[in-house]
Scaffold this motif. Sequence first.
Motif, short mmCIF file in Angstrom:
data_model
loop_
_atom_site.label_atom_id
_atom_site.label_comp_id
_atom_site.label_asym_id
_atom_site.label_seq_id
_atom_site.Cartn_x
_atom_site.Cartn_y
_atom_site.Cartn_z
N GLU A 123 39.76 37.22 -66.00
CA GLU A 123 40.97 37.87 -65.52
C GLU A 123 40.69 38.98 -64.51
OE1 GLU A 123 43.43 39.17 -68.70
OE2 GLU A 123 43.68 37.15 -69.55
N ASP A 124 39.45 39.46 -64.44
CA ASP A 124 39.13 40.55 -63.53
C ASP A 124 37.73 40.33 -62.98
OD1 ASP A 124 39.12 42.86 -62.06
OD2 ASP A 124 38.73 44.19 -63.75
N VAL A 125 37.65 39.72 -61.80
CA VAL A 125 36.36 39.38 -61.20
C VAL A 125 35.76 40.61 -60.52
CG1 VAL A 125 35.20 38.03 -59.43
CG2 VAL A 125 36.90 36.97 -60.90
N ILE A 126 34.50 40.91 -60.81
CA ILE A 126 33.81 42.01 -60.17
C ILE A 126 32.71 41.50 -59.24
CG2 ILE A 126 32.42 44.09 -60.53
CD1 ILE A 126 35.35 44.34 -61.35
N SER A 127 31.87 40.58 -59.73
CA SER A 127 30.73 40.15 -58.94
C SER A 127 30.80 38.68 -58.52
CB SER A 127 29.43 40.38 -59.73
OG SER A 127 29.46 39.67 -60.94
N ASN A 128 31.66 37.89 -59.15
CA ASN A 128 31.71 36.47 -58.85
C ASN A 128 32.78 36.15 -57.81
OD1 ASN A 128 29.76 35.90 -60.80
ND2 ASN A 128 31.31 35.74 -62.40
N PHE A 129 32.56 35.05 -57.09
CA PHE A 129 33.60 34.54 -56.22
C PHE A 129 34.65 33.83 -57.08
CE2 PHE A 129 29.83 34.14 -53.31
CZ PHE A 129 30.12 35.31 -52.61
N ALA A 130 35.89 33.94 -56.69
CA ALA A 130 36.97 33.28 -57.44
C ALA A 130 37.59 32.13 -56.68
CB ALA A 130 38.04 34.30 -57.80
N CYS A 131 37.43 32.12 -55.35
CA CYS A 131 38.12 31.12 -54.55
C CYS A 131 37.36 30.90 -53.24
CB CYS A 131 39.55 31.59 -54.26
SG CYS A 131 40.51 30.51 -53.18
N PHE A 132 37.41 29.66 -52.76
CA PHE A 132 36.80 29.31 -51.48
C PHE A 132 37.87 28.78 -50.53
CE2 PHE A 132 33.04 29.50 -54.02
CZ PHE A 132 32.01 29.82 -53.13
N LEU A 133 37.71 29.11 -49.26
CA LEU A 133 38.55 28.57 -48.20
C LEU A 133 37.78 27.48 -47.48
CD1 LEU A 133 39.86 31.89 -46.57
CD2 LEU A 133 40.84 30.64 -48.50
N GLY A 134 38.43 26.37 -47.18
CA GLY A 134 37.83 25.32 -46.37
C GLY A 134 38.20 25.55 -44.93
N ILE A 135 37.25 25.99 -44.13
CA ILE A 135 37.51 26.41 -42.75
C ILE A 135 36.89 25.42 -41.78
CG2 ILE A 135 37.10 28.20 -41.02
CD1 ILE A 135 37.32 30.26 -43.23
N LYS A 136 37.71 24.93 -40.89
CA LYS A 136 37.24 24.02 -39.84
C LYS A 136 37.04 24.81 -38.56
CE LYS A 136 38.00 19.27 -38.42
NZ LYS A 136 38.87 18.08 -38.57
N ARG A 137 35.85 24.69 -37.99
CA ARG A 137 35.53 25.49 -36.81
C ARG A 137 34.69 24.66 -35.85
NH1 ARG A 137 32.65 31.48 -36.76
NH2 ARG A 137 33.20 31.99 -34.60
N HIS A 138 35.20 24.50 -34.62
CA HIS A 138 34.50 23.77 -33.57
C HIS A 138 34.05 22.38 -34.05
CE1 HIS A 138 34.44 27.22 -30.87
NE2 HIS A 138 34.05 27.96 -31.89
#
Length: 304
Positions: A123-138
């Motif tokens: 419920e409260d993230v301090i050091s971990n990633f919680a979500c990723f974005l899928g980013i398209k670039r070039h």
Amino acid sequence: MAQVLAEPGDVRHGFSYYTSFNHDFGRITGIAATRNGNILLCDYDNKNLILVDSSGNMLKKLNVDSEPYDLTITSQNIGFISLPNTRSVLQIDPDRMVILFKATCDDLHTNVLCVSAIPNTGEDVISNFACFLGIKRHGSFAQFPSLKDVTRKYVIDKQQGHLGSRYPFSIQHRVVKFHALDENAFFTCKGGQNYITYSHQNEFHGNITIATMDTPSDMCDDDYKHIYISGQESNNIHRLKWDGKVVLGLRVHVTNAQDWKVIDIPLDSKHGINKPVAMCFNKTYTKLYIVNEWGKLVLVFDVI
């Protein structure tokens, strides 16, 4: 619709049809469950977000300024919605349907296509990633952590309102959706194929070919860490499990995609599956929601 029972002696879920709902959807392309038990959907054609309760009863609608494509909700109950046609991503409070922040990329060659939350990050993230974005670039595609500390350390820069660029994880191009199993393991769907790809620790580790699947459209996982994949043209849902070495409850040597095995097809056309687009479990893994019929209808199954 038929009931699907769990295999005797095997730890896996069964499913029983509960209900379906349709609120004059244009085309639903993304679905996710909130921590309070509600379900959030993004309607691409109607440019809105729709909040329903666990049975599909309408609660709220929120209009947005562009077509929402994908959404995810973290364990901290923060929602992320991609708006690829405006190169933007929204951060929202999903149960109150309040937009907390919007980030837009000024680079015409960079775009946020899809999003994926890591399950069970607390419920409260301090050091971990919680979500990723899928980013398209070039022309290439990569995963970027969207946040590290839910209170302040955004890769989406809240001061400048721009997308950041730290910690990329390449997952190739032609991606329709991706799914983060944890901080290091990722599955991706590519349009028109009969396989998904598997990456671990920022390296591509192979394709998982599924002969009975056509055009994977979305993925999710359950509380047993089984992976579910919807086949849009094959009208079925496949279930995979890790079949490699496990020590003290942890997967060991997870670099081989072939260690992920299809164990069954728990749902198919006999259970009403027809052109599935997206799917999710609720946070307690007691219901499975499948966006069906090209995004026009949502099926609800009890998990048994």
